[in-house]
Design an enzyme around this catalytic site. Structure first.
Site, mmCIF file in Angstrom:
data_model
loop_
_atom_site.group_PDB
_atom_site.id
_atom_site.type_symbol
_atom_site.label_atom_id
_atom_site.label_comp_id
_atom_site.label_asym_id
_atom_site.label_seq_id
_atom_site.Cartn_x
_atom_site.Cartn_y
_atom_site.Cartn_z
ATOM 1 N N ARG A 71 20.388 13.055 17.881
ATOM 2 C CA ARG A 71 21.747 13.220 18.613
ATOM 3 C C ARG A 71 22.363 14.358 18.414
ATOM 4 N NH1 ARG A 71 18.917 9.944 20.195
ATOM 5 N NH2 ARG A 71 19.574 7.720 20.844
ATOM 6 N N TYR A 92 8.157 0.727 19.177
ATOM 7 C CA TYR A 92 9.536 -0.009 19.161
ATOM 8 C C TYR A 92 9.422 -1.861 19.441
ATOM 9 C CZ TYR A 92 13.115 3.036 17.329
ATOM 10 O OH TYR A 92 14.131 3.810 16.725
ATOM 11 N N SER A 124 26.015 3.496 23.359
ATOM 12 C CA SER A 124 26.490 3.506 21.879
ATOM 13 C C SER A 124 27.529 4.126 21.701
ATOM 14 C CB SER A 124 25.499 4.079 21.112
ATOM 15 O OG SER A 124 24.128 3.508 21.501
ATOM 16 N N GLU A 176 29.405 8.701 18.678
ATOM 17 C CA GLU A 176 28.518 9.467 19.202
ATOM 18 C C GLU A 176 29.284 10.115 20.593
ATOM 19 O OE1 GLU A 176 24.472 7.554 19.983
ATOM 20 O OE2 GLU A 176 24.612 8.069 21.989
#
Ligand SMILES: Cc1cc2nc3c(=O)[nH]c(=O)nc-3n(C[C@H](O)[C@H](O)[C@H](O)COP(=O)(O)OP(=O)(O)OC[C@H]3O[C@@H](n4cnc5c(N)ncnc54)[C@H](O)[C@@H]3O)c2cc1C
Length: 339
Positions: free
Chosen positions: A159, A190, A227, A323
């Site tokens: 990020r 995942y 998020s 974030e």
């Protein structure tokens, strides 16, 4: 090109009521040449607004680079795509799939524009933008010229990129270049994707979309920015201490020996799902997502995020970092200064 006192509510997916003093909606990179950046005063570059929250009225100028166009070149072992900054990311993923250029499907349904993808190096389901990036075309305010940065020059991290560091506020991303190998190798590491047996790209895409739709609230229905906090990365010693106390704690070892933890799990362990302050709340299903459920205000959100952060700090001795970009009256702000 200029309009006064522009509402920002529909330009951020968190949809707080706020206004900007000025807004410049740009349709061609050449228009950047006409802007006198040194004398413009405070400004903020806005893409789709899915990682930006306007906490109050913004006294500066919002610049929206809405450049359109996708060019595709076929080479012997890859596809080279040149994508203008204003193209929608999810539409790009769909475009690639429709044109038999698979590779981006794990990044399906990430909202926002392609010009913002390098900023925080968007990622999901084991893949990130950096895996495909060839270059970023960037208009430099200082030289008033466009330059091309290679992937290495972008300093991509989790990020993170040079555009959040050294080059922050120093230019506009005009276009991005990605290279997609013709040899398609599905990334199924995942949970949720592991169950797929020899899937087609479309099956991977459909599964990613279905998982995301089951977990994340649609910003059109419940305003949110995905998020709210980054997943914290801790050193191995701290991880060992925590994992001995919390055996079920999800953890993702990193190449540098550190360990990434799941911020949503940490928040959930504090019993905060559904926690509401004013019109804002922690999402009931996904603790990492803060939502605007009942005409919330910037103050409600700052109070909620600060409360969540404090609870996690008290329980785990981990300070969560947002974030999302928080924008106050004169520009980017933090949870500490926005109080
Ligand atoms: C429901 C939901 C789910 C999400 N899921 C994910 C996910 O799985 N993974 C992930 O990584 N992110 C996710 N996000 C976050 C978000 O989608 C990404 O950060 C996205 O890249 C933001 O794009 P945007 O155009 O909306 O950016 P904006 O919010 O408009 O801007 C974000 C930042 O980029 C800068 N910027 C934008 N365009 C330019 C440009 N052309 N030149 C220079 N600077 C620019 C802005 O100044 C700002 O700093 C999610 C968000 C939501 C709402």
């Amino acid at each position: 090109m200029v309009s006064q006192k522009h509402s920002l509510q529909s330009l951020s997916t968190f949809a707080l009521p706020s206004y900007a003093a000025n807004l410049l909606h740009l349709f061609a990179p050449e228009q950047l040449q006409a802007i006198d950046f040194p004398n413009l005063g405070p400004f903020y570059i806005l893409g789709g607004g899915s990682n930006t929250i306007f906490l109050e009225d913004y006294a500066g100028t919002i610049i929206q680079p809405d450049f359109k166009g996708i060019e595709v070149q076929e080479h012997s072992d890859n596809w080279a795509l040149h994508i203008c900054a204003g193209e929608n990311w999810h539409q790009l993923v769909c475009f690639c799939l429709e044109n038999n250029i698979p590779g981006l499907e794990n990044l399906a349904l990430i909202p926002g524009n392609c010009g913002a993808a390098p900023i925080q190096n968007i990622g999901a389901y084991g893949i990130e933008f950096a895996n495909f990036c060839e270059y970023v075309d960037w208009y430099n305010f200082e030289t008033c010229e466009q330059q091309r940065l290679t992937r290495d020059e972008c300093n991509f991290g989790y990020r993170d990129s040079i555009f959040k560091g050294k080059l922050k506020g120093k230019g506009v991303i005009v276009a991005v270049g990605v290279s997609i190998p013709k040899l398609w190798q599905p990334k199924l590491s995942y949970p949720g994707l592991q169950e797929l047996q020899l899937p087609t790209p479309k099956q991977v895409f459909d599964t990613v979309v279905a998982i995301r739709q089951s977990k994340l609230p649609d910003p059109e229905q419940i305003p949110n920015v995905g998020s709210f906090f980054k997943n914290p990365v801790v050193d191995n010693e701290q991880y060992q201490q925590l994992s001995s106390e919390y055996e079920s704690m999800p953890a993702f070892p990193q190449a540098n020996g550190k360990v990434k933890l799941a911020a949503g799990w940490l928040i959930d362990q504090c019993g905060l799902k559904g926690k509401q302050i004013g019109g804002t709340a922690v999402h009931k299903k996904q603790a990492l997502v803060l939502t605007n459920i009942a005409n919330g205000s910037g103050k409600d959100l700052v109070a909620l995020a600060t409360y969540v952060r404090q609870q996690v700090k008290d329980k785990f001795a981990i300070l969560l970092e947002p974030e999302v970009r928080l924008i106050g009256a004169s520009g980017e702000t933090t949870l500490e200064t926005a109080k």
